[in-house]
Design a protein around this motif. Structure first.
Motif, PDB file in Angstrom:
ATOM      1  N   LYS A  41       0.810  -8.757   6.496  1.00  0.00           N
ATOM      2  CA  LYS A  41       0.299  -7.734   7.696  1.00  0.00           C
ATOM      3  C   LYS A  41       0.745  -7.986   8.894  1.00  0.00           C
ATOM      4  O   LYS A  41       1.251  -7.201   9.623  1.00  0.00           O
ATOM      5  CB  LYS A  41      -0.874  -7.521   7.271  1.00  0.00           C
ATOM      6  N   ARG A  42       0.521  -9.136   9.555  1.00  0.00           N
ATOM      7  CA  ARG A  42       0.708  -9.148  10.911  1.00  0.00           C
ATOM      8  C   ARG A  42       2.057  -9.495  11.296  1.00  0.00           C
ATOM      9  O   ARG A  42       2.383  -9.027  12.450  1.00  0.00           O
ATOM     10  CB  ARG A  42      -0.111 -10.620  11.647  1.00  0.00           C
ATOM     11  N   GLU A  43       2.808 -10.311  10.727  1.00  0.00           N
ATOM     12  CA  GLU A  43       4.073 -10.576  11.084  1.00  0.00           C
ATOM     13  C   GLU A  43       5.157  -9.831  10.347  1.00  0.00           C
ATOM     14  O   GLU A  43       6.315  -9.590  10.976  1.00  0.00           O
ATOM     15  CB  GLU A  43       4.488 -12.183  10.679  1.00  0.00           C
ATOM     16  N   TYR A  44       4.928  -9.274   9.335  1.00  0.00           N
ATOM     17  CA  TYR A  44       5.723  -8.345   8.791  1.00  0.00           C
ATOM     18  C   TYR A  44       5.820  -6.907   8.437  1.00  0.00           C
ATOM     19  O   TYR A  44       6.217  -6.178   7.942  1.00  0.00           O
ATOM     20  CB  TYR A  44       6.334  -8.867   7.354  1.00  0.00           C
ATOM     21  N   LYS A  45       4.389  -6.597   9.084  1.00  0.00           N
ATOM     22  CA  LYS A  45       3.839  -5.145   9.083  1.00  0.00           C
ATOM     23  C   LYS A  45       3.598  -4.429   7.791  1.00  0.00           C
ATOM     24  O   LYS A  45       4.057  -3.489   7.570  1.00  0.00           O
ATOM     25  CB  LYS A  45       4.846  -4.536  10.043  1.00  0.00           C
ATOM     26  N   VAL A  46       3.422  -5.518   6.705  1.00  0.00           N
ATOM     27  CA  VAL A  46       3.370  -4.817   5.497  1.00  0.00           C
ATOM     28  C   VAL A  46       1.954  -4.993   4.978  1.00  0.00           C
ATOM     29  O   VAL A  46       1.429  -5.984   4.932  1.00  0.00           O
ATOM     30  CB  VAL A  46       4.222  -5.502   4.249  1.00  0.00           C
ATOM     31  N   LYS A  52       0.801  -1.274   0.096  1.00  0.00           N
ATOM     32  CA  LYS A  52       0.057   0.023  -0.086  1.00  0.00           C
ATOM     33  C   LYS A  52       0.874   1.340  -0.130  1.00  0.00           C
ATOM     34  O   LYS A  52       0.587   2.270  -0.624  1.00  0.00           O
ATOM     35  CB  LYS A  52      -0.772   0.016   1.290  1.00  0.00           C
ATOM     36  N   THR A  53       1.913   1.274   0.672  1.00  0.00           N
ATOM     37  CA  THR A  53       2.858   2.271   0.835  1.00  0.00           C
ATOM     38  C   THR A  53       4.129   1.799  -0.090  1.00  0.00           C
ATOM     39  O   THR A  53       4.714   0.708   0.234  1.00  0.00           O
ATOM     40  CB  THR A  53       3.418   2.549   2.067  1.00  0.00           C
ATOM     41  N   LYS A  54       4.428   2.529  -1.111  1.00  0.00           N
ATOM     42  CA  LYS A  54       5.361   2.370  -2.016  1.00  0.00           C
ATOM     43  C   LYS A  54       6.877   1.996  -1.103  1.00  0.00           C
ATOM     44  O   LYS A  54       7.650   0.918  -1.613  1.00  0.00           O
ATOM     45  CB  LYS A  54       5.899   3.494  -2.812  1.00  0.00           C
ATOM     46  N   ALA A  55       7.167   2.691   0.021  1.00  0.00           N
ATOM     47  CA  ALA A  55       8.305   2.454   0.574  1.00  0.00           C
ATOM     48  C   ALA A  55       8.612   1.125   1.253  1.00  0.00           C
ATOM     49  O   ALA A  55       9.488   0.667   1.506  1.00  0.00           O
ATOM     50  CB  ALA A  55       8.285   3.514   1.656  1.00  0.00           C
ATOM     51  N   ASP A  56       7.343   0.386   1.311  1.00  0.00           N
ATOM     52  CA  ASP A  56       7.519  -0.898   1.911  1.00  0.00           C
ATOM     53  C   ASP A  56       7.911  -1.978   0.881  1.00  0.00           C
ATOM     54  O   ASP A  56       7.829  -3.176   1.244  1.00  0.00           O
ATOM     55  CB  ASP A  56       6.090  -1.333   2.340  1.00  0.00           C
ATOM     56  N   GLN A  57       7.975  -1.725  -0.411  1.00  0.00           N
ATOM     57  CA  GLN A  57       8.260  -2.507  -1.555  1.00  0.00           C
ATOM     58  C   GLN A  57       9.483  -3.704  -0.824  1.00  0.00           C
ATOM     59  O   GLN A  57       9.273  -4.820  -1.051  1.00  0.00           O
ATOM     60  CB  GLN A  57       8.851  -1.870  -2.624  1.00  0.00           C
ATOM     61  N   GLU A  58      10.560  -3.154  -0.235  1.00  0.00           N
ATOM     62  CA  GLU A  58      11.566  -4.026  -0.034  1.00  0.00           C
ATOM     63  C   GLU A  58      11.351  -4.942   1.353  1.00  0.00           C
ATOM     64  O   GLU A  58      11.502  -6.262   1.233  1.00  0.00           O
ATOM     65  CB  GLU A  58      12.848  -3.280   0.182  1.00  0.00           C
TER      66      GLU A  58
END
Ligand code: GDP
Length: 550
Positions: A474-479, A423-429
């Motif tokens: 989402k839960r474990e890696y907060k993405v 959802k946030t581009k910065a989270d790609q990696e």
């Protein structure tokens, strides 16, 4: 011949509990853990108290995804002998059949749980065929005998007609539906009546007169089935004599292990009826690690096959069957030791990855505790902390031993693919790392990135499978991620097979017609084939066969 160091194995049972979703597998497992003394409260399955479904999502969805192995102790009610029962949890949902596959590989026997008001449901059929494929001996538990519509006869006739197996009822219910009061043991010829809700207050008595005619008829059939597989019972049968309890148990055990007899029991896990007798039957009829064929392996650079009989003094041969991220200790590798002994702090050789790896600590998992042990012996299951490279299906052998690869686990091809972006581009990696970690745990989950478009896709065994993984991301890696529409789904519910030309093949004895088949979309590529009961059946399926029911 059994050596002295193998004798403990007679008192080992490695079992799985397999069922259609909602048949009551979780409730049954939970009751087993209660009666084997490892859990102390009987909790309703989905209120968060169930001990097997400990992943958050599983609790919310009420689906058991993980195939954890839990060690329990059971003292046989009639003989008083104590046994170690390792319960390998198997999932009930069609999307997680790889989990079923991997548990089938490491268990020696299974309990198939049926909902007695539904009989044999499609997914139970799939699980049954998988057990056939892996040669797993089984006993059947006709659960929910208290439920409206419950019928022991329905389960028996469905086992015969839909599964093509010969059911051998070793029990008979006293009453059905709300009148279900107890169970008649046809082998020991005793009646068990339950007088309290916890199922701990049981009256054992002679069989009530009203059931005698039925019991005589069913027992005669059981003796006949036992006689077919055992000479001692056959002799008595021919001479018109009654076999002893020991002779009957021995014969039914032999028939079950040879997969010629499928003992059928009944009960209500929810109402705590019949679970202790089910545990007795696990001990009586399912094989110990000494009674199943030894696992085979292929020697490196040779066609030569070697066998690993269950012997703690033999060479180490183990299979990693489940990798789990654990919030406390990091990576847990569940292993089954087939031969030899695995020591904590030792080095092993991962023959699949061709790497040396170090066993840090060893754990035996109980329902609500973990026990640290210094070694795991042949026939045992447990978890290893510290292995860096082991993946599902990897062979672990002794460091320095001849390199050998064990028969492993069939990994089916994924059937559905979705595009995914954070959802946030910065989270790609971060997303990439999370997905990679999840893929390491689950061989049916694949992550790919398209070079041209830069788009990441994930593929797996069904929509629910992917949904759960996105949820875990989402839960474990907060993405948090958005996913596209499914690009492909080979199957929704396929209850028929297709042949190489894509024509539907009618199965004999099966229920349902062509119209029952629901297929959602076309294959990914022409000729990619369809999946039926987790086997890829080659060939293209013509468009007119797509979604014929609509
Ligand atoms: P699973 O999906 O096979 O693990 O099934 P669960 O154990 O979660 O049970 C599914 C539903 O059936 C739950 O609502 C249980 O409370 C219910 N259930 C399980 N066993 C019984 C039983 O013996 N009798 C009745 N009436 N309901 C049961």
């Amino acid at each position: 011949m059994t050596t002295k160091s193998q004798t403990y194995l007679h008192h080992f049972r490695n079992i799985g509990i397999a069922a259609h979703i909602d048949a009551g597998k979780t409730t049954t497992t939970e009751r087993i853990l209660y009666y084997t003394g490892r859990t102390h409260n009987i909790g309703e399955v989905h209120d968060g108290a169930a001990t097997m479904d400990w992943m958050e999502q599983e609790r919310e969805r009420g689906i058991t995804i993980t195939a954890a192995a839990t060690t329990a102790k059971w003292k046989h009610s009639a003989t008083g002998e104590e046994y170690t029962v390792n319960i390998i949890d198997t999932p009930g949902h069609v999307d997680f059949t790889i989990e079923v596959e991997r548990s089938m590989r490491v268990l020696d026997g299974a309990v198939a749980v049926f909902d007695s008001s539904q009989g044999v449901e499609p997914q139970s059929e799939t699980v049954w065929r998988q057990a056939d494929r892996y040669g797993v001996p089984r006993i059947a538990f006709s659960n929910k005998m208290d439920k409206t519509g419950a019928s022991f006869e329905l389960v028996l006739s469905d086992i015969k007609e839909r599964l093509g197996a010969i059911p051998a009822p070793i029990q008979y219910p006293m009453g059905q539906e709300s009148e279900f009061k107890g169970i008649i043991d046809l082998v020991r010829q005793r009646a068990h009546t339950y007088t309290n809700d916890l199922g701990t207050d049981i009256t054992e008595s002679d069989i009530p007169e009203q059931y005698m005619d039925k019991v005589r008829e069913m027992r005669a059939q059981l003796i006949e089935a036992a006689a077919e597989v055992d000479e001692d019972v056959m002799m008595k049968f021919l001479e018109g004599e009654e076999p002893t309890v020991e002779e009957m148990v021995k014969a039914i055990r032999k028939g079950t292990i040879e997969k010629r007899i499928f003992p059928v029991l009944c009960g209500s896990a929810l109402k705590n009826k019949g679970v202790q007798l089910l545990l007795d039957a696990v001990v009586d009829y399912l094989p110990s690690p000494l009674e199943v064929p030894a696992i085979k392996g292929k020697l490196e650079d040779s066609e030569e096959t070697v066998e690993f009989p269950a012997d703690p003094d033999g060479k180490l041969a183990a299979l990693a069957f489940k990798i789990m991220a654990d919030p406390y200790v990091g990576r847990l590798t569940f292993v089954r030791i087939y031969s030899g002994t695995m020591q904590s702090g030792s080095y092993v050789y991962n023959a699949t990855k061709e790497k040396r790896d170090r066993v840090g600590r060893l754990l035996r998992m109980h329902a609500n505790s973990r026990e640290e042990v210094t070694e795991l012996r042949a026939g045992e299951l447990g978890a290893v902390i510290g292995l860096k490279d082991a993946g599902t299906g990897n062979t672990l052998i002794g460091d320095g031993d001849d390199r050998v690869l064990l028969e492993s686990i069939d990994v089916p091809e994924p059937v559905i693919k979705l595009a995914i972006e954070p959802k946030t581009k910065a989270d790609q990696e971060k997303m990439g790392i999370g997905l990679q970690k999840l893929a390491e745990e689950d061989p049916t989950f694949r992550v790919e990135s398209d070079q041209e478009s830069g788009q990441t896709t994930i593929s797996g065994m069904g929509e629910l499978h992917l949904e759960i993984l996105v949820d875990r991301l989402k839960r474990e890696y907060k993405v948090e991620a958005n996913v596209g529409a499914p690009q492909v789904a080979y199957r929704e519910t396929i209850t028929r097979a297709v042949d190489v030309e894509g024509k539907f093949v009618r199965q004999s004895g099966g229920r349902g017609q062509f119209g029952h088949v629901k297929i959602k979309a076309e294959p990914l590529e022409p000729g990619a084939g369809f999946i039926f009961e987790n086997a890829v059946v080659g060939g293209t399926v013509p468009r007119e066969f797509v979604n014929p029911a609509q």
